[in-house]
Scaffold this motif. Structure first.
Motif, PDB file in Angstrom:
ATOM      1  N   SER A 166       0.827  -1.199   0.000  1.00  0.00           N
ATOM      2  CA  SER A 166       0.000   0.000   0.000  1.00  0.00           C
ATOM      3  C   SER A 166       0.864   1.254   0.000  1.00  0.00           C
ATOM      4  CB  SER A 166      -0.929  -0.005   1.219  1.00  0.00           C
ATOM      5  OG  SER A 166      -0.171   0.003   2.427  1.00  0.00           O
ATOM      6  N   VAL A 208       2.064   1.772  -3.517  1.00  0.00           N
ATOM      7  CA  VAL A 208       0.979   2.289  -4.356  1.00  0.00           C
ATOM      8  C   VAL A 208       0.712   3.759  -4.054  1.00  0.00           C
ATOM      9  CG1 VAL A 208      -1.478   2.061  -4.922  1.00  0.00           C
ATOM     10  CG2 VAL A 208      -0.064   0.018  -4.631  1.00  0.00           C
ATOM     11  N   ASN A 209       0.806   4.133  -2.780  1.00  0.00           N
ATOM     12  CA  ASN A 209       0.569   5.523  -2.400  1.00  0.00           C
ATOM     13  C   ASN A 209       1.593   6.472  -2.998  1.00  0.00           C
ATOM     14  OD1 ASN A 209      -1.657   4.825  -0.844  1.00  0.00           O
ATOM     15  ND2 ASN A 209      -0.450   4.579   1.038  1.00  0.00           N
ATOM     16  N   CYS A 210       2.785   5.965  -3.316  1.00  0.00           N
ATOM     17  CA  CYS A 210       3.802   6.820  -3.937  1.00  0.00           C
ATOM     18  C   CYS A 210       3.323   7.379  -5.272  1.00  0.00           C
ATOM     19  CB  CYS A 210       5.100   6.037  -4.146  1.00  0.00           C
ATOM     20  SG  CYS A 210       5.945   5.563  -2.627  1.00  0.00           S
ATOM     21  N   PHE A 211       2.499   6.618  -5.982  1.00  0.00           N
ATOM     22  CA  PHE A 211       2.018   7.050  -7.291  1.00  0.00           C
ATOM     23  C   PHE A 211       0.673   7.763  -7.209  1.00  0.00           C
ATOM     24  CE2 PHE A 211       5.055   3.723  -8.152  1.00  0.00           C
ATOM     25  CZ  PHE A 211       5.740   4.186  -9.256  1.00  0.00           C
ATOM     26  N   LYS A 212       0.118   7.890  -5.997  1.00  0.00           N
ATOM     27  CA  LYS A 212      -1.108   8.656  -5.824  1.00  0.00           C
ATOM     28  C   LYS A 212      -0.828  10.144  -5.615  1.00  0.00           C
ATOM     29  CE  LYS A 212      -3.926   4.914  -3.895  1.00  0.00           C
ATOM     30  NZ  LYS A 212      -4.731   4.458  -2.720  1.00  0.00           N
ATOM     31  N   ILE A 213       0.379  10.466  -5.218  1.00  0.00           N
ATOM     32  CA  ILE A 213       0.768  11.864  -5.019  1.00  0.00           C
ATOM     33  C   ILE A 213       1.351  12.383  -6.328  1.00  0.00           C
ATOM     34  CG2 ILE A 213       2.187  13.430  -3.656  1.00  0.00           C
ATOM     35  CD1 ILE A 213       2.211  11.319  -1.456  1.00  0.00           C
ATOM     36  N   ARG A 264       4.937  11.229  -7.820  1.00  0.00           N
ATOM     37  CA  ARG A 264       4.902  10.372  -9.001  1.00  0.00           C
ATOM     38  C   ARG A 264       5.761  10.955 -10.126  1.00  0.00           C
ATOM     39  NH1 ARG A 264      -0.169  10.381  -9.672  1.00  0.00           N
ATOM     40  NH2 ARG A 264      -0.306  12.024 -11.244  1.00  0.00           N
ATOM     41  N   ARG A 266       1.468  14.066   3.058  1.00  0.00           N
ATOM     42  CA  ARG A 266       0.112  13.873   2.534  1.00  0.00           C
ATOM     43  C   ARG A 266      -0.712  12.922   3.386  1.00  0.00           C
ATOM     44  NH1 ARG A 266      -0.469  15.900  -2.621  1.00  0.00           N
ATOM     45  NH2 ARG A 266       1.194  17.443  -2.956  1.00  0.00           N
ATOM     46  N   TYR A 304      -0.163   9.878   4.368  1.00  0.00           N
ATOM     47  CA  TYR A 304      -0.159   8.465   3.997  1.00  0.00           C
ATOM     48  C   TYR A 304       0.756   7.707   4.954  1.00  0.00           C
ATOM     49  CZ  TYR A 304      -2.458   9.420  -0.479  1.00  0.00           C
ATOM     50  OH  TYR A 304      -3.361   9.784  -1.453  1.00  0.00           O
TER      51      TYR A 304
END
Length: 498
Positions: A3, A6-11, A15, A445, A447
């Motif tokens: 998770s 994955v969160n690295c690419f949500k910011i 990203r 952020r 996360y």
């Protein structure tokens, strides 16, 4: 952990930085495969495969090829890597402690930018000098000890290393290598500015890890080949892997280990506002010098043996002395002494307890139970001296560990280099720094970060528990995961080539 990845690419900003860094890494690896004009890369590749990578002890050219990510064996545009820039930066940093005007410039506003410009100019001069020496060495490979054994490879292949030697070849080679290094320096600065992590350090790390698949394949073939296969070979390989994980874990612990010196700030009333009154801590790193003592010690041991072989090529006594400087008891003893010396030398030149004590006194800070001023400086100097002793002892063991593994197990030098030494310390330090920056974006952020679980307080041999920094299990897991992904990708590419 998945998770968090994955969160690295949500910011969006993180990203973009990750994708930009990956794109630059692709460019760096492509530049490491493009050969310079006028050099036959097949001869160099065969020479490294049959001579350098299989030799019984390390060498200067093998170490340079490791840091360049295999670019030197292709005589690629990035053969010099960013090592001239690293050397120039270290020289400028040391000169700031010797020359008062440079030291004053470093403390002024905008002074660091000027020192960076000086380092860039010095990098260009070093590239011209090293590029010319490399071009002359390629023209006459049998006359320099760096390429010892390449004559037999040239005779076996039946083709020269440089088909058309001369000043035209030297000029093109020098310009190509200098341009490649300056481009690498610029790409590293772009990663620092627009990517994630320290760009120059990340380029060196990627180059080291690019050699890891080849090192694993050669180590595997050496230990589990039909000629050396025995009942204990699978067990030996398993023990080596466990030992490697343990060395990485110890390196992570020592890299993150700090002693926290508690600092109190007195309350100050200015008008209607009250300043200070809080407590913080001053972190003193156990391994304050980082990788610099290992680099200096290896340089002083590798280059003299090369120079002796160059000056006395036909002397058996000189050959034995040069060999003793590269392996054996004399090598271990001198390495330990040099690592201790350069560890204390680096701390003495970079750590200024008097200035720290003055800054604390100016801002109303003090250490509990210690008077401000000179007593504070003496306490900080005493504490750093004890910490440096522990860090130097660890670096000494890490420096001689590859040679011990290599001599006891008989594995190639390219494989033994990943069991300690400069390469392992650089990889661990840079990956931890990159993960720490990524962690900062995630926490900003709101996360969950990589290191949210499994904090274990380390027990210090030189103080109560809790004085060293925490060793996070999440750190080790992610470090092993990143290295594992790179190894799998490299092994797949290597097998596809064969």
């Amino acid at each position: 952990m998945v998770s968090a990845f994955v969160n690295c690419f949500k910011i969006p900003e993180l990203r973009q930085r990750i994708l930009f860094t990956l794109a630059v890494i692709v460019v760096v690896r492509l530049g490491s495969a493009v050969p310079c004009p006028g050099v036959n890369p097949n001869v160099l590749s065969e020479y490294f495969r049959t001579v350098i990578d299989q030799q019984a002890q390390g060498s200067v050219v093998g170490m340079l090829n490791l840091f360049s990510g295999g670019a030197l064996e292709n005589c690629a545009l990035f053969s010099l890597s960013v090592m001239p820039y690293i050397s120039a930066s270290i020289m400028i940093q040391l000169l700031t402690t010797v020359i008062p005007s440079l030291g004053k410039l470093a403390r002024e506003e905008g002074g660091r930018e000027k020192l960076t410009q000086y380092a860039r100019v010095l990098t260009g001069l070093l590239c011209l000098f090293q590029g010319y020496l490399l071009a002359v060495g390629f023209e006459n490979p049998e006359s320099i000890p760096l390429l010892h054994g390449i004559t037999s490879v040239i005779e076996r292949l039946g083709v020269p290393l440089v088909p058309d030697p001369g000043w035209a070849f030297r000029l093109v080679t020098v310009l190509s290598l200098t341009t490649g290094t300056m481009l690498l320096m610029w790409l590293g600065e772009q990663i620092t500015d627009k990517g994630i992590g320290n760009g120059v350090s990340l380029i060196i790390t990627i180059g080291i890890l690019a050699r890891l698949p080849a090192a694993l394949l050669q180590g595997w073939s050496k230990l589990v080949s039909p000629s050396s296969l025995s009942a204990s070979s699978p067990l030996l390989v398993a023990l080596l892997l466990v030992f490697l994980f343990g060395v990485v874990a110890a390196t992570v612990a020592m890299t993150q280990g700090v002693r926290k010196i508690v600092v109190h700030y007195a309350k100050q009333v200015r008008g209607n506002k009250v300043y200070g009154g809080q407590s913080t801590f001053l972190p003193l790193k156990v391994n304050y010098a980082g990788v610099m003592p290992l680099i200096f010690a290896q340089a002083l041991l590798l280059f003299p043996s090369t120079i002796i072989g160059f000056l006395f090529p036909n002397s058996p006594t000189a050959a034995r002395f040069a060999t003793s400087l590269s392996a054996g008891g004399l090598y271990y003893g001198i390495t330990v002494l040099l690592v201790f010396f350069f560890s204390y030398f680096w701390v003495a030149t970079q750590f200024n307890p008097v200035q720290i004590a003055d800054d604390l006194k100016k801002h109303g800070g003090f250490l509990p139970g210690i008077r401000p001023g000179q007593p504070t400086a003496e306490f900080l100097d005493f504490s750093m001296t004890r910490l440096t002793l522990a860090g130097a002892a660890f670096l000494s063991g890490l420096a001689v560990l590859p040679m011990l593994v290599q001599s006891l197990l008989g594995i190639p030098a390219i494989t033994a280099q990943f069991f300690g030494g400069t390469s392992l310390l650089i990889v661990v330090g840079v990956m931890l720094d990159t993960m720490r920056q990524t962690e900062t974006y995630l926490l900003q952020r709101r996360y969950d970060g990589f290191l949210k679980r499994g904090k274990i307080r380390g027990r210090s041999a030189f103080g109560p528990a809790g004085r060293t920094g925490p060793v996070q299990e999440g750190t080790l897991v992610w470090l092993y995961a990143l290295i594992g992904l790179l190894v799998i990708a490299g092994v797949t590419i290597s097998l596809a080539k064969h």
